[in-house]
Write a protein that holds these residues in place. Structure first.
Motif, PDB file in Angstrom:
ATOM      1  N   ASP A   1       0.833  -1.208   0.000  1.00  0.00           N
ATOM      2  CA  ASP A   1       0.000   0.000   0.000  1.00  0.00           C
ATOM      3  C   ASP A   1       0.867   1.256   0.000  1.00  0.00           C
ATOM      4  OD1 ASP A   1      -2.398  -1.315  -0.101  1.00  0.00           O
ATOM      5  OD2 ASP A   1      -2.660  -1.385   2.076  1.00  0.00           O
ATOM      6  N   ARG A   2       1.916   1.259   0.814  1.00  0.00           N
ATOM      7  CA  ARG A   2       2.803   2.435   0.875  1.00  0.00           C
ATOM      8  C   ARG A   2       3.442   2.700  -0.485  1.00  0.00           C
ATOM      9  NH1 ARG A   2       4.454   0.211   5.918  1.00  0.00           N
ATOM     10  NH2 ARG A   2       6.379  -0.577   4.957  1.00  0.00           N
ATOM     11  N   GLU A   3       3.984   1.649  -1.092  1.00  0.00           N
ATOM     12  CA  GLU A   3       4.654   1.830  -2.372  1.00  0.00           C
ATOM     13  C   GLU A   3       3.661   2.180  -3.477  1.00  0.00           C
ATOM     14  OE1 GLU A   3       7.968   2.024  -2.888  1.00  0.00           O
ATOM     15  OE2 GLU A   3       7.878   2.000  -0.696  1.00  0.00           O
ATOM     16  N   GLY A   4       2.439   1.701  -3.355  1.00  0.00           N
ATOM     17  CA  GLY A   4       1.418   2.060  -4.337  1.00  0.00           C
ATOM     18  C   GLY A   4       1.132   3.555  -4.318  1.00  0.00           C
ATOM     19  N   ILE A   5       1.040   4.127  -3.111  1.00  0.00           N
ATOM     20  CA  ILE A   5       0.816   5.574  -2.989  1.00  0.00           C
ATOM     21  C   ILE A   5       2.020   6.345  -3.520  1.00  0.00           C
ATOM     22  CG2 ILE A   5       0.498   7.465  -1.341  1.00  0.00           C
ATOM     23  CD1 ILE A   5      -1.081   5.507   0.416  1.00  0.00           C
ATOM     24  N   VAL A   6       3.216   5.895  -3.164  1.00  0.00           N
ATOM     25  CA  VAL A   6       4.431   6.576  -3.639  1.00  0.00           C
ATOM     26  C   VAL A   6       4.503   6.554  -5.164  1.00  0.00           C
ATOM     27  CG1 VAL A   6       6.957   6.440  -3.705  1.00  0.00           C
ATOM     28  CG2 VAL A   6       5.760   6.227  -1.523  1.00  0.00           C
ATOM     29  N   GLU A   7       4.246   5.411  -5.760  1.00  0.00           N
ATOM     30  CA  GLU A   7       4.310   5.305  -7.219  1.00  0.00           C
ATOM     31  C   GLU A   7       3.262   6.191  -7.883  1.00  0.00           C
ATOM     32  OE1 GLU A   7       6.489   3.819  -9.143  1.00  0.00           O
ATOM     33  OE2 GLU A   7       7.616   3.213  -7.358  1.00  0.00           O
ATOM     34  N   ARG A   8       2.086   6.269  -7.291  1.00  0.00           N
ATOM     35  CA  ARG A   8       1.046   7.116  -7.868  1.00  0.00           C
ATOM     36  C   ARG A   8       1.439   8.589  -7.788  1.00  0.00           C
ATOM     37  NH1 ARG A   8      -2.626   4.803  -5.706  1.00  0.00           N
ATOM     38  NH2 ARG A   8      -3.216   6.034  -3.887  1.00  0.00           N
ATOM     39  N   PHE A   9       2.013   8.989  -6.666  1.00  0.00           N
ATOM     40  CA  PHE A   9       2.436  10.386  -6.507  1.00  0.00           C
ATOM     41  C   PHE A   9       3.614  10.721  -7.418  1.00  0.00           C
ATOM     42  CE2 PHE A   9       0.618  12.099  -2.323  1.00  0.00           C
ATOM     43  CZ  PHE A   9      -0.583  11.425  -2.522  1.00  0.00           C
ATOM     44  N   LEU A  10       4.477   9.741  -7.664  1.00  0.00           N
ATOM     45  CA  LEU A  10       5.573   9.950  -8.612  1.00  0.00           C
ATOM     46  C   LEU A  10       5.027  10.176 -10.015  1.00  0.00           C
ATOM     47  CD1 LEU A  10       8.154   7.266  -7.404  1.00  0.00           C
ATOM     48  CD2 LEU A  10       8.578   9.726  -7.541  1.00  0.00           C
ATOM     49  N   SER A  11       4.053   9.379 -10.406  1.00  0.00           N
ATOM     50  CA  SER A  11       3.487   9.500 -11.751  1.00  0.00           C
ATOM     51  C   SER A  11       2.760  10.818 -11.936  1.00  0.00           C
ATOM     52  CB  SER A  11       2.547   8.331 -12.033  1.00  0.00           C
ATOM     53  OG  SER A  11       1.391   8.393 -11.208  1.00  0.00           O
ATOM     54  N   LEU A  12       2.197  11.369 -10.860  1.00  0.00           N
ATOM     55  CA  LEU A  12       1.488  12.642 -10.937  1.00  0.00           C
ATOM     56  C   LEU A  12       2.421  13.843 -10.821  1.00  0.00           C
ATOM     57  CD1 LEU A  12      -1.581  11.746  -8.692  1.00  0.00           C
ATOM     58  CD2 LEU A  12      -1.603  12.114 -11.156  1.00  0.00           C
ATOM     59  N   GLY A  13       3.690  13.592 -10.452  1.00  0.00           N
ATOM     60  CA  GLY A  13       4.647  14.686 -10.320  1.00  0.00           C
ATOM     61  C   GLY A  13       4.657  15.345  -8.961  1.00  0.00           C
TER      62      GLY A  13
END
Length: 237
Positions: free
Chosen positions: A111-123
């Motif tokens: 879950d933590r990495e999923g949020i991080v990856e999503r925030f990375l993709s959004l900039g």
């Protein structure tokens, strides 16, 4: 009850719809139904509207608008995501700092990495952009040298390779910036003897991250400060 032929007709119970009003229900009936809407439906709608309004605040660094989890979601991942978004609206974070925020919540690693990856993709998370931002502040406002800048970026959790790449973009003006800082400080050391003034000024330069040139720059700044003012040549008429 009797029918038209005078015979008795069996009395029937009124039909009660089991699945709500028929499609041909009158407008008045629908209006009465709307008035009986439970109070919590309005509360949920108002809360969702408030969340959408808050989400329109753009991120200070990227200028993008965060997408928050729906207000009704109370799952740990949704709560953690909203907390992280609130922090990012006021201060840019490194990826490591974002992960640290998420570890304060009851989430598994996926879950933590999923949020991080999503925030990375959004900039919303970008270590390279954050390094640029911090270097600009360190050079323009704090008059820091490379050593101090590198240490500050490392403390923010930015990886070493990102730091090195960002510092490589700096112009080769370390000595000039050190001298400019030393000149501004040398004027306040007039009342000290030479050795004390040199030691103090070199220490200030070293703390600013100019360790490699601190001593030579301090000597030059003190020499300039103690040199008599130059006067132009005067020609007699």
């Amino acid at each position: 009850m009797t029918d038209s032929n005078g015979g008795e007709r069996e009395s029937l119970a009124p039909v009660i719809p089991l699945f709500g009003p028929r499609a041909d229900t009158t407008d008045a009936a629908r209006s009465d139904s709307d008035d009986s809407q439970p109070w919590h439906a309005t509360w949920i709608a108002e809360r969702a509207a408030s969340e959408r309004s808050a989400a329109r605040a753009a991120h200070p660094s990227t200028g993008t608008v965060p997408v928050v989890a729906p207000a009704g979601e109370d799952a740990p991942a949704a709560v953690a995501e909203r907390v992280l978004l609130r922090k990012l609206r006021t201060r840019s974070l490194s990826i490591r700092e974002a992960r640290s925020v998420l570890t304060e919540h009851d989430l598994d690693e996926a879950d933590r990495e999923g949020i991080v990856e999503r925030f990375l993709s959004l900039g919303y998370l970008d270590d390279a952009a954050l390094a640029e931002q911090l270097i600009d502040k360190a050079t323009s406002r704090k008059a820091q040298g490379r050593m101090a800048i590198a240490q500050g970026l490392s403390q923010r959790g930015i990886p070493r390779e990102v730091i090195d790449e960002a510092l490589d973009q700096l112009p080769d003006d370390e000595a000039e910036r050190a001298l400019e800082f030393a000149r501004s400080k040398a004027r306040g050391l007039d009342g000290l003897d030479r050795d004390t003034a040199l030691r103090r000024l070199a220490g200030q330069l070293a703390r600013r991250g100019y360790g490699s040139v601190a001593l030579s720059v301090a000597r030059r700044a003190l020499d300039e400060a103690s040199a008599p003012p130059r006067h132009g040549v005067r020609f007699e008429p």
